[in-house]
Design a protein around this motif. Structure first.
Motif, PDB file in Angstrom:
ATOM      1  N   SER A  86      13.392   9.096   7.197  1.00 50.00           N
ATOM      2  CA  SER A  86      14.799   9.610   7.171  1.00 50.00           C
ATOM      3  C   SER A  86      15.759   9.314   5.843  1.00 50.00           C
ATOM      4  CB  SER A  86      16.007   8.777   7.874  1.00 50.00           C
ATOM      5  OG  SER A  86      15.695   7.646   7.977  1.00 50.00           O
ATOM      6  N   ASN A  87      16.659   9.100   5.276  1.00 47.75           N
ATOM      7  CA  ASN A  87      17.045   8.587   4.131  1.00 47.75           C
ATOM      8  C   ASN A  87      17.779   6.726   3.949  1.00 47.75           C
ATOM      9  OD1 ASN A  87      16.564  10.672   2.876  1.00 47.75           O
ATOM     10  ND2 ASN A  87      19.009  11.142   2.823  1.00 47.75           N
ATOM     11  N   SER A  88      17.469   6.646   5.436  1.00 46.22           N
ATOM     12  CA  SER A  88      17.867   5.021   5.728  1.00 46.22           C
ATOM     13  C   SER A  88      16.766   4.129   4.818  1.00 46.22           C
ATOM     14  CB  SER A  88      18.490   5.020   6.687  1.00 46.22           C
ATOM     15  OG  SER A  88      17.684   5.363   7.666  1.00 46.22           O
ATOM     16  N   GLY A  89      17.256   2.982   3.636  1.00 43.74           N
ATOM     17  CA  GLY A  89      15.883   2.285   3.649  1.00 43.74           C
ATOM     18  C   GLY A  89      15.191   2.939   2.201  1.00 43.74           C
ATOM     19  N   PHE A  90      15.797   4.004   2.081  1.00 45.47           N
ATOM     20  CA  PHE A  90      15.247   5.385   0.693  1.00 45.47           C
ATOM     21  C   PHE A  90      15.679   4.335  -0.390  1.00 45.47           C
ATOM     22  CE2 PHE A  90      12.135   6.318   3.569  1.00 45.47           C
ATOM     23  CZ  PHE A  90      10.940   6.217   3.473  1.00 45.47           C
ATOM     24  N   GLU A  91      15.797   4.485  -1.445  1.00 45.18           N
ATOM     25  CA  GLU A  91      17.107   4.896  -2.443  1.00 45.18           C
ATOM     26  C   GLU A  91      16.710   5.885  -3.171  1.00 45.18           C
ATOM     27  OE1 GLU A  91      15.024   2.744  -6.120  1.00 45.18           O
ATOM     28  OE2 GLU A  91      14.163   0.933  -4.584  1.00 45.18           O
ATOM     29  N   PRO A  92      18.076   6.704  -3.480  1.00 48.33           N
ATOM     30  CA  PRO A  92      18.267   8.233  -3.967  1.00 48.33           C
ATOM     31  C   PRO A  92      17.698   8.414  -4.936  1.00 48.33           C
ATOM     32  CG  PRO A  92      20.534   6.159  -4.228  1.00 48.33           C
ATOM     33  CD  PRO A  92      19.233   5.484  -3.245  1.00 48.33           C
ATOM     34  N   TYR A  93      18.004   9.474  -5.100  1.00 47.49           N
ATOM     35  CA  TYR A  93      17.111   9.968  -5.963  1.00 47.49           C
ATOM     36  C   TYR A  93      17.739   9.849  -7.087  1.00 47.49           C
ATOM     37  CZ  TYR A  93      15.496  13.364  -9.679  1.00 47.49           C
ATOM     38  OH  TYR A  93      14.690  14.154 -10.598  1.00 47.49           O
ATOM     39  N   GLN A  94      17.368   9.056  -8.209  1.00 46.68           N
ATOM     40  CA  GLN A  94      18.200   8.858 -10.093  1.00 46.68           C
ATOM     41  C   GLN A  94      17.174   9.804 -10.695  1.00 46.68           C
ATOM     42  OE1 GLN A  94      17.217   5.172 -10.943  1.00 46.68           O
ATOM     43  NE2 GLN A  94      18.274   4.501  -8.347  1.00 46.68           N
ATOM     44  N   LYS A  95      18.256  10.405 -11.330  1.00 43.31           N
ATOM     45  CA  LYS A  95      17.872  11.582 -12.796  1.00 43.31           C
ATOM     46  C   LYS A  95      16.999  10.970 -13.354  1.00 43.31           C
ATOM     47  CE  LYS A  95      20.592  15.112 -12.463  1.00 43.31           C
ATOM     48  NZ  LYS A  95      21.347  15.920 -12.970  1.00 43.31           N
ATOM     49  N   PRO A  96      15.645  11.133 -14.378  1.00 42.26           N
ATOM     50  CA  PRO A  96      15.358   9.945 -15.349  1.00 42.26           C
ATOM     51  C   PRO A  96      15.959  10.130 -16.798  1.00 42.26           C
ATOM     52  CG  PRO A  96      14.185  12.165 -15.384  1.00 42.26           C
ATOM     53  CD  PRO A  96      15.303  12.703 -14.190  1.00 42.26           C
ATOM     54  N   THR A 139       0.786  -1.028   0.233  1.00 43.98           N
ATOM     55  CA  THR A 139       0.027   0.019  -0.014  1.00 43.98           C
ATOM     56  C   THR A 139       0.990   1.294  -0.315  1.00 43.98           C
ATOM     57  OG1 THR A 139      -0.180   0.388   2.419  1.00 43.98           O
ATOM     58  CG2 THR A 139      -1.967  -0.398   1.413  1.00 43.98           C
ATOM     59  N   ARG A 140       2.502   1.472   0.085  1.00 41.35           N
ATOM     60  CA  ARG A 140       2.943   2.375   0.147  1.00 41.35           C
ATOM     61  C   ARG A 140       3.587   2.847  -1.419  1.00 41.35           C
ATOM     62  NH1 ARG A 140       5.239   1.027   5.727  1.00 41.35           N
ATOM     63  NH2 ARG A 140       3.558   1.804   6.904  1.00 41.35           N
ATOM     64  N   VAL A 141       3.304   3.814  -1.465  1.00 40.14           N
ATOM     65  CA  VAL A 141       4.746   4.403  -2.624  1.00 40.14           C
ATOM     66  C   VAL A 141       5.655   5.250  -1.810  1.00 40.14           C
ATOM     67  CG1 VAL A 141       4.723   6.189  -4.447  1.00 40.14           C
ATOM     68  CG2 VAL A 141       2.384   4.792  -4.286  1.00 40.14           C
ATOM     69  N   HIS A 142       6.825   5.516  -2.492  1.00 42.43           N
ATOM     70  CA  HIS A 142       8.103   5.648  -1.939  1.00 42.43           C
ATOM     71  C   HIS A 142       8.149   6.804  -2.741  1.00 42.43           C
ATOM     72  CE1 HIS A 142       9.562   2.527   1.427  1.00 42.43           C
ATOM     73  NE2 HIS A 142       8.513   2.941   1.087  1.00 42.43           N
ATOM     74  N   VAL A 143       8.928   7.999  -2.145  1.00 45.89           N
ATOM     75  CA  VAL A 143       9.048   9.215  -2.949  1.00 45.89           C
ATOM     76  C   VAL A 143      10.679   9.826  -2.252  1.00 45.89           C
ATOM     77  CG1 VAL A 143       8.279  10.894  -3.299  1.00 45.89           C
ATOM     78  CG2 VAL A 143       7.237   9.900  -2.426  1.00 45.89           C
ATOM     79  N   THR A 144      10.992  10.125  -3.354  1.00 41.85           N
ATOM     80  CA  THR A 144      12.585  10.603  -2.753  1.00 41.85           C
ATOM     81  C   THR A 144      13.021  11.725  -3.877  1.00 41.85           C
ATOM     82  OG1 THR A 144      13.748   8.095  -2.132  1.00 41.85           O
ATOM     83  CG2 THR A 144      15.392  10.749  -3.199  1.00 41.85           C
ATOM     84  N   SER A 145      13.568  13.183  -3.454  1.00 38.21           N
ATOM     85  CA  SER A 145      13.358  14.519  -4.106  1.00 38.21           C
ATOM     86  C   SER A 145      14.944  14.055  -5.053  1.00 38.21           C
ATOM     87  CB  SER A 145      12.748  15.933  -3.126  1.00 38.21           C
ATOM     88  OG  SER A 145      13.586  16.015  -2.405  1.00 38.21           O
ATOM     89  N   GLU A 146      14.893  15.377  -5.345  1.00 36.56           N
ATOM     90  CA  GLU A 146      16.353  15.895  -5.846  1.00 36.56           C
ATOM     91  C   GLU A 146      17.293  15.858  -5.011  1.00 36.56           C
ATOM     92  OE1 GLU A 146      16.185  18.005  -9.064  1.00 36.56           O
ATOM     93  OE2 GLU A 146      15.289  19.228  -8.322  1.00 36.56           O
ATOM     94  N   ASP A 147      16.688  16.609  -4.112  1.00 38.31           N
ATOM     95  CA  ASP A 147      17.754  16.725  -2.650  1.00 38.31           C
ATOM     96  C   ASP A 147      17.793  15.984  -1.675  1.00 38.31           C
ATOM     97  OD1 ASP A 147      15.505  17.797  -2.469  1.00 38.31           O
ATOM     98  OD2 ASP A 147      16.153  20.105  -1.544  1.00 38.31           O
ATOM     99  N   GLY A 148      17.647  15.199  -1.816  1.00 32.82           N
ATOM    100  CA  GLY A 148      17.406  13.552  -0.674  1.00 32.82           C
ATOM    101  C   GLY A 148      16.358  13.799   0.102  1.00 32.82           C
TER     102      GLY A 148
END
Length: 193
Positions: A174-184, A149-158
């Motif tokens: 926090s940023n732990s456990g999330f993927e870093p932002y990747q450019k499309p 049920t979750r969608v994860h979101v990361t901004s370009e500045d972390g």
């Protein structure tokens, strides 16, 4: 369990749609835009056949009654089993979240494709944190996700957070456990090939 969760999400979106509008709003909703609307929403999906992708999107549009409001185009230069979609008539942030989740967990398919979407956040939607307005975001479902049920979101500045689409709750993390932002990158690569 997956079908129950998706059914709950469908019910909540239907309820949200019905509770939103006045007659004027409903009339405006019944007419799809005639001209393309400027936006930067793009979706990359891989690990499936084109006909499966098209069927998934049609199922999503039908399920959410979005036939005229979820118009998309697949870039003609998309790779085999890798596709780039864009939305010339735009798509609101909430619907984009539902679409990312649905394409990662498609009903009636035994596949689980990798899905990423990118957009610049406008001042819209209840799931958006004020600190994200005007920022470029990447939306995704982690490969090890067990929540459905979750969608994860990361901004370009972390800045990272998770949105629970069943309860409409977003939680800054926090940023732990999330993927870093990747450019499309997929978009420019698909257009070059």
């Amino acid at each position: 369990m997956l079908v129950v969760i998706n059914a709950a999400s469908v019910y909540k979106l239907q309820k949200r749609k019905k509770s939103k509008g006045t007659e004027a709003n409903e009339e405006a909703k019944s007419k799809p835009p005639q001209e393309a609307l400027e936006n930067d929403k793009v979706l990359f999906i891989q690990g499936l056949k084109r006909e499966d992708l098209e069927r998934m999107i049609e199922d999503f549009r039908s399920m959410y009654e979005l036939a005229d409001f979820c118009r998309y185009q697949i870039l003609p230069n998309s790779f085999s089993q890798k596709f780039v979609l864009y939305f010339p008539y735009d798509l609101d942030f909430e619907t984009l979240c539902y679409l990312v989740n649905y394409l990662h967990y498609p009903m009636g398919f035994s596949i689980q494709p990798e899905v990423r979407a990118w957009t610049t956040v406008k001042a819209e939607g209840k799931w958006l944190k004020p600190e994200l307005i005007g920022r470029r975001l990447m939306l995704y479902i982690p490969q090890d996700d067990k929540d459905y049920t979750r969608v994860h979101v990361t901004s370009e500045d972390g800045i990272s957070y998770a949105i629970n689409i069943a309860s409409h709750f977003s939680n800054l993390k926090s940023n732990s456990g999330f993927e870093p932002y990747q450019k499309p990158i997929a978009l420019s690569a698909a257009m070059e090939n």
